[in-house]
Enzyme design. Structure first.
Site, PDB file in Angstrom:
ATOM      1  N   ASP A 120       7.520  -7.754   4.376  1.00 35.19           N
ATOM      2  CA  ASP A 120       7.917  -6.939   3.583  1.00 35.19           C
ATOM      3  C   ASP A 120       9.638  -6.664   3.710  1.00 35.19           C
ATOM      4  O   ASP A 120      10.190  -7.518   2.892  1.00 35.19           O
ATOM      5  CB  ASP A 120       7.303  -5.405   3.377  1.00 35.19           C
ATOM      6  CG  ASP A 120       7.941  -4.390   2.665  1.00 35.19           C
ATOM      7  OD1 ASP A 120       8.645  -4.711   1.755  1.00 35.19           O
ATOM      8  OD2 ASP A 120       7.396  -3.219   2.865  1.00 35.19           O
ATOM      9  N   GLN A 134       3.942   3.393  10.112  1.00 36.15           N
ATOM     10  CA  GLN A 134       4.021   4.064   8.653  1.00 36.15           C
ATOM     11  C   GLN A 134       2.768   3.971   7.992  1.00 36.15           C
ATOM     12  O   GLN A 134       2.559   5.049   7.228  1.00 36.15           O
ATOM     13  CB  GLN A 134       5.170   2.951   8.011  1.00 36.15           C
ATOM     14  CG  GLN A 134       5.366   4.013   6.493  1.00 36.15           C
ATOM     15  CD  GLN A 134       6.439   2.955   5.714  1.00 36.15           C
ATOM     16  OE1 GLN A 134       7.699   3.161   5.895  1.00 36.15           O
ATOM     17  NE2 GLN A 134       6.223   1.941   5.194  1.00 36.15           N
ATOM     18  N   GLU A 135       1.816   3.148   8.278  1.00 40.70           N
ATOM     19  CA  GLU A 135       0.511   2.888   7.210  1.00 40.70           C
ATOM     20  C   GLU A 135      -0.570   2.429   8.044  1.00 40.70           C
ATOM     21  O   GLU A 135      -0.314   1.124   8.834  1.00 40.70           O
ATOM     22  CB  GLU A 135       0.735   2.112   5.921  1.00 40.70           C
ATOM     23  CG  GLU A 135       2.052   2.506   5.149  1.00 40.70           C
ATOM     24  CD  GLU A 135       2.619   1.492   3.963  1.00 40.70           C
ATOM     25  OE1 GLU A 135       1.557   0.725   3.811  1.00 40.70           O
ATOM     26  OE2 GLU A 135       3.672   1.639   3.569  1.00 40.70           O
ATOM     27  N   HIS A 194       2.699  -1.280  -4.465  1.00 38.58           N
ATOM     28  CA  HIS A 194       3.393   0.102  -4.921  1.00 38.58           C
ATOM     29  C   HIS A 194       4.526   0.312  -4.002  1.00 38.58           C
ATOM     30  O   HIS A 194       4.749  -0.400  -3.103  1.00 38.58           O
ATOM     31  CB  HIS A 194       2.302   1.105  -4.751  1.00 38.58           C
ATOM     32  CG  HIS A 194       2.154   1.462  -3.399  1.00 38.58           C
ATOM     33  ND1 HIS A 194       1.519   2.861  -3.112  1.00 38.58           N
ATOM     34  CD2 HIS A 194       1.917   0.919  -2.201  1.00 38.58           C
ATOM     35  CE1 HIS A 194       1.039   2.961  -1.769  1.00 38.58           C
ATOM     36  NE2 HIS A 194       1.628   1.900  -1.301  1.00 38.58           N
ATOM     37  N   ARG A 195       5.241   1.257  -4.265  1.00 39.75           N
ATOM     38  CA  ARG A 195       6.405   1.664  -3.588  1.00 39.75           C
ATOM     39  C   ARG A 195       5.956   3.425  -3.161  1.00 39.75           C
ATOM     40  O   ARG A 195       5.249   3.850  -3.572  1.00 39.75           O
ATOM     41  CB  ARG A 195       7.741   2.018  -4.430  1.00 39.75           C
ATOM     42  CG  ARG A 195       8.170   0.655  -4.720  1.00 39.75           C
ATOM     43  CD  ARG A 195       8.666  -0.500  -3.681  1.00 39.75           C
ATOM     44  NE  ARG A 195       9.424  -0.121  -2.462  1.00 39.75           N
ATOM     45  CZ  ARG A 195      10.449  -0.708  -2.056  1.00 39.75           C
ATOM     46  NH1 ARG A 195      10.891  -1.567  -2.879  1.00 39.75           N
ATOM     47  NH2 ARG A 195      10.871  -0.410  -0.922  1.00 39.75           N
ATOM     48  N   SER A 196       6.664   3.834  -2.141  1.00 44.87           N
ATOM     49  CA  SER A 196       6.107   5.306  -1.736  1.00 44.87           C
ATOM     50  C   SER A 196       6.711   6.134  -2.856  1.00 44.87           C
ATOM     51  O   SER A 196       5.965   7.161  -3.295  1.00 44.87           O
ATOM     52  CB  SER A 196       7.059   5.601  -0.390  1.00 44.87           C
ATOM     53  OG  SER A 196       8.401   5.152  -0.329  1.00 44.87           O
ATOM     54  N   LYS A 246      -2.062  -3.280  -2.297  1.00 40.03           N
ATOM     55  CA  LYS A 246      -1.590  -2.211  -1.291  1.00 40.03           C
ATOM     56  C   LYS A 246      -1.284  -1.136  -2.232  1.00 40.03           C
ATOM     57  O   LYS A 246      -0.220  -0.909  -2.706  1.00 40.03           O
ATOM     58  CB  LYS A 246      -0.656  -2.415  -0.493  1.00 40.03           C
ATOM     59  CG  LYS A 246      -0.516  -1.483   0.831  1.00 40.03           C
ATOM     60  CD  LYS A 246       0.212  -1.917   1.969  1.00 40.03           C
ATOM     61  CE  LYS A 246       1.803  -1.616   1.580  1.00 40.03           C
ATOM     62  NZ  LYS A 246       2.837  -1.619   2.602  1.00 40.03           N
ATOM     63  N   HIS A 254       7.418   8.100   5.790  1.00 38.44           N
ATOM     64  CA  HIS A 254       6.509   8.596   4.510  1.00 38.44           C
ATOM     65  C   HIS A 254       5.473   9.704   4.979  1.00 38.44           C
ATOM     66  O   HIS A 254       5.083  10.734   4.217  1.00 38.44           O
ATOM     67  CB  HIS A 254       5.533   7.512   4.022  1.00 38.44           C
ATOM     68  CG  HIS A 254       6.183   6.336   3.492  1.00 38.44           C
ATOM     69  ND1 HIS A 254       5.407   5.108   3.304  1.00 38.44           N
ATOM     70  CD2 HIS A 254       7.414   5.771   3.242  1.00 38.44           C
ATOM     71  CE1 HIS A 254       6.132   4.194   2.742  1.00 38.44           C
ATOM     72  NE2 HIS A 254       7.495   4.762   2.825  1.00 38.44           N
ATOM     73  N   ASP A 301       0.799  -1.131   8.409  1.00 38.62           N
ATOM     74  CA  ASP A 301       2.334  -1.517   7.971  1.00 38.62           C
ATOM     75  C   ASP A 301       3.088  -0.555   9.027  1.00 38.62           C
ATOM     76  O   ASP A 301       3.196   0.849   8.996  1.00 38.62           O
ATOM     77  CB  ASP A 301       2.699  -0.910   6.730  1.00 38.62           C
ATOM     78  CG  ASP A 301       4.218  -1.189   6.198  1.00 38.62           C
ATOM     79  OD1 ASP A 301       4.795  -2.034   7.228  1.00 38.62           O
ATOM     80  OD2 ASP A 301       4.564  -0.995   5.451  1.00 38.62           O
ATOM     81  N   GLU A 305       1.834  -5.537   9.046  1.00 41.02           N
ATOM     82  CA  GLU A 305       3.115  -5.787   8.308  1.00 41.02           C
ATOM     83  C   GLU A 305       4.325  -5.137   9.021  1.00 41.02           C
ATOM     84  O   GLU A 305       4.278  -4.133   9.764  1.00 41.02           O
ATOM     85  CB  GLU A 305       2.969  -5.057   6.740  1.00 41.02           C
ATOM     86  CG  GLU A 305       3.970  -4.971   5.811  1.00 41.02           C
ATOM     87  CD  GLU A 305       3.565  -4.175   4.798  1.00 41.02           C
ATOM     88  OE1 GLU A 305       2.447  -4.169   4.328  1.00 41.02           O
ATOM     89  OE2 GLU A 305       4.663  -3.843   4.078  1.00 41.02           O
ATOM     90  N   GLU A 340       2.402   8.669   0.142  1.00 35.80           N
ATOM     91  CA  GLU A 340       1.441   7.526  -0.424  1.00 35.80           C
ATOM     92  C   GLU A 340      -0.077   8.081  -0.509  1.00 35.80           C
ATOM     93  O   GLU A 340      -1.127   7.253  -0.599  1.00 35.80           O
ATOM     94  CB  GLU A 340       1.645   6.149   0.244  1.00 35.80           C
ATOM     95  CG  GLU A 340       3.109   5.721   0.194  1.00 35.80           C
ATOM     96  CD  GLU A 340       3.280   4.227   0.540  1.00 35.80           C
ATOM     97  OE1 GLU A 340       2.266   3.820   1.552  1.00 35.80           O
ATOM     98  OE2 GLU A 340       4.077   3.576   0.180  1.00 35.80           O
ATOM     99  N   SER A 350      11.341   3.657   2.605  1.00 34.99           N
ATOM    100  CA  SER A 350      11.838   2.625   3.779  1.00 34.99           C
ATOM    101  C   SER A 350      12.321   1.283   3.381  1.00 34.99           C
ATOM    102  O   SER A 350      11.281   0.349   3.519  1.00 34.99           O
ATOM    103  CB  SER A 350      10.389   2.515   4.817  1.00 34.99           C
ATOM    104  OG  SER A 350       9.221   1.921   4.154  1.00 34.99           O
ATOM    105  N   LYS A 403       6.813  -6.646  -4.129  1.00 29.86           N
ATOM    106  CA  LYS A 403       7.488  -5.511  -4.942  1.00 29.86           C
ATOM    107  C   LYS A 403       8.268  -5.745  -6.152  1.00 29.86           C
ATOM    108  O   LYS A 403       9.586  -6.241  -5.645  1.00 29.86           O
ATOM    109  CB  LYS A 403       7.989  -4.375  -4.013  1.00 29.86           C
ATOM    110  CG  LYS A 403       7.264  -4.044  -2.997  1.00 29.86           C
ATOM    111  CD  LYS A 403       7.870  -3.417  -1.607  1.00 29.86           C
ATOM    112  CE  LYS A 403       7.034  -2.416  -0.773  1.00 29.86           C
ATOM    113  NZ  LYS A 403       7.789  -1.926   0.489  1.00 29.86           N
TER     114      LYS A 403
HETATM  115  P1  PGA Z   1       8.666   1.936   0.607  1.00 30.64           P
HETATM  116  O1  PGA Z   1       7.314   1.847   1.556  1.00 30.64           O
HETATM  117  O2  PGA Z   1       8.097   1.915  -0.859  1.00 30.64           O
HETATM  118  O3  PGA Z   1       9.010   3.283   1.031  1.00 30.64           O
HETATM  119  O4  PGA Z   1       9.513   0.934   0.888  1.00 30.64           O
HETATM  120  C1  PGA Z   1       6.167   0.756   1.384  1.00 30.64           C
HETATM  121  C2  PGA Z   1       5.961  -0.358   2.433  1.00 30.64           C
HETATM  122  O5  PGA Z   1       7.021  -0.243   3.405  1.00 30.64           O
HETATM  123  O6  PGA Z   1       5.312  -1.152   2.282  1.00 30.64           O
HETATM  124 ZN    ZN Z   2       5.970  -2.040   4.078  1.00 33.14          ZN
END
Ligand code: PGA
Ligand code: ZN
Length: 418
Positions: free
Chosen positions: A318, A165-166, A371-373, A394, A157, A247, A291, A209, A41, A343
């Site tokens: 983000d 998403q999270e 981190h990343r996905s 995170k 994810h 998030d 987020e 994740e 994402s 990131k």
């Molecule tokens: P991504 O997601 O690594 O797929 O971008 C992580 C996030 O959105 O924080």
């Molecule tokens: Zn994010």
């Protein structure tokens, strides 16, 4: 210490997609790797991840061009350079690339190199990486970051189990005596949650994740409710030990001016209605950190939302700012957020990442090292969180090896710091 060689390989990330690993050797025999993560994402203004677009390999996702860039242009430019001058190394990479978005060399080639050089330099000085990063940023005293521990995931994810998403829990200050104890509580809640889901006959497989993503959930609110039960059943109290950190990654379900909730029968919401919905959740549940509540282009709603909350909650950018100092500056001016997600591969060099953290800290923003996905077992970001004294991190769910690589590195660092 001088750089004697730079090489690279195409490896696989945690989603089975190609990514790049850069290896750097120094004159004293030190060698180090930098393995590059990849997002799903992603923000549209992220530095460009160079992919081959050769449909015969990995559905076009190969990174052989990025590998070649490291082994030709980058290695020629860096051989003989001083690895201990990270800013100079990264400037060479920026000059060599010469584009605004790192599209020539590829941000993946650049960040892998930048990380490998940094790690090699730290190794050759015989200092831990966090200490070396502390030297660069002027930090001498270190502390452990508070972790956003991922329990459920949806969106891209997590098979759109939820639109958010999270769903993470975040420890309240003073609730736990150490990082180790916080992680223990998080892992206990994770397992209790798994049992609750299994008892309901909900899916217990995990998403990108490392957290549960049960398709049977009927709404975003149900995810909050089930996590609340898991926390209580584990012997902890929401509002006393933990709060929610979510998030939303809202850009992923914003289409033609409307937020569309796939997990709630494709309910359509105008940006104003959506803002009220997020504020309702934030009142109804002990949510402290939010987020990407809005689409990355919708600065007006970001600013309105952040100013409505008026620092009573954390509003994290983000996709809005993609670790880019110019966009973070815009967010400061427009009062669009009060915390920055960090990131490395969104911006493409260690030095620019450190600048993003420094600018955020100067503005009084929290920084969340993320981190990343798509991840590897590289644990650079654990040292980055400690070395820059970023107060939060995170790193995903307490399972899947590529997530544990970071958590376990933090456990080791905490022992060193005692
Ligand atoms: P991504 O997601 O690594 O797929 O971008 C992580 C996030 O959105 O924080
Ligand atoms: Zn994010």
């Amino acid at each position: 210490m001088k750089i004697s060689y730079v090489t690279a390989h195409e490896i696989l990330d945690s989603n089975g997609r190609p990514t790049i690993e850069v290896e750097v050797g120094l004159d004293d025999g030190t060698t180090a790797l930098g393995q590059v993560p990849s997002g799903a994402s992603t923000g549209s203004k992220e530095a460009i991840e160079l992919r081959d677009h050769d449909d015969k390999r990995y559905f076009g996702k190969g990174v052989l061009k990025a590998v070649e860039n490291v082994e030709t242009h980058i290695s020629q430019a860096l051989e003989g350079q001083d690895a201990n001058d990270q800013a100079a190394i990264d400037q060479i990479l920026l000059d060599l690339d010469g584009t605004d978005n790192k599209s020539r060399l590829g941000a993946n080639a650049m960040v892998g190199t930048s990380m490998a050089v940094c790690r090699a330099a730290a190794l050759s000085t015989k200092n831990p990486l966090y200490q070396y990063l502390g030297e660069i940023t002027g930090n001498q005293t270190f502390s452990m970051p508070a972790p956003m521990i991922l329990l459920m995931e949806g969106g891209k994810h997590g098979n759109w189990a939820t639109d958010i998403q999270e769903f993470c829990v975040f420890p309240l200050t003073g609730a736990f005596a150490s990082f180790r104890e916080t992680l223990r509580a998080g892992a206990e809640i994770f397992h209790t949650l798994g049992q609750i889901l299994a008892n309901k006959n909900y899916d217990v497989g995990v998403g990108f994740e490392g957290a549960y993503a049960p398709k049977q959930l009927s709404s975003n609110a149900e995810a909050f409710d089930i996590i609340m039960s898991a926390v209580e059943q584990s012997g902890y109290t929401m509002g006393r030990h933990f709060v929610f950190a979510i998030d939303i990654a809202a850009s992923e379900f914003f289409h033609d001016g409307t937020y569309i909730l796939a997990s709630e029968d494709n309910k359509e919401m105008t940006p104003d209605a959506w803002e009220r919905q997020v504020l309702d959740w934030a009142n109804q549940y002990p949510i402290w950190s939010i987020e990407d509540p809005f689409d990355e282009q919708d600065w007006a709603h970001w600013s309105h939302f952040n100013q409505t909350l008026n620092n009573t909650k954390q509003v994290v950018g983000d996709d809005l700012v993609v670790t880019n100092v110019a966009l973070i500056q815009q967010a400061i001016e427009q009062k669009a957020m009060n915390a920055t997600l960090i990131k490395l591969n969104q911006i493409g060099t260690v030095t620019e990442t450190l600048a993003a953290i420094t600018l955020s800290q100067k503005a009084g923003f929290n920084s969340v090292i993320s981190h990343r996905s798509g991840e590897t077992n590289d644990n650079f970001i654990a040292d980055l969180a400690v070395g820059t004294v970023a107060n939060q991190c995170k790193f995903g769910g307490p399972d899947r090896g590529e997530r544990l690589a970071k958590y376990n590195r933090l456990l080791r660092i905490e022992n060193e710091l005692r």
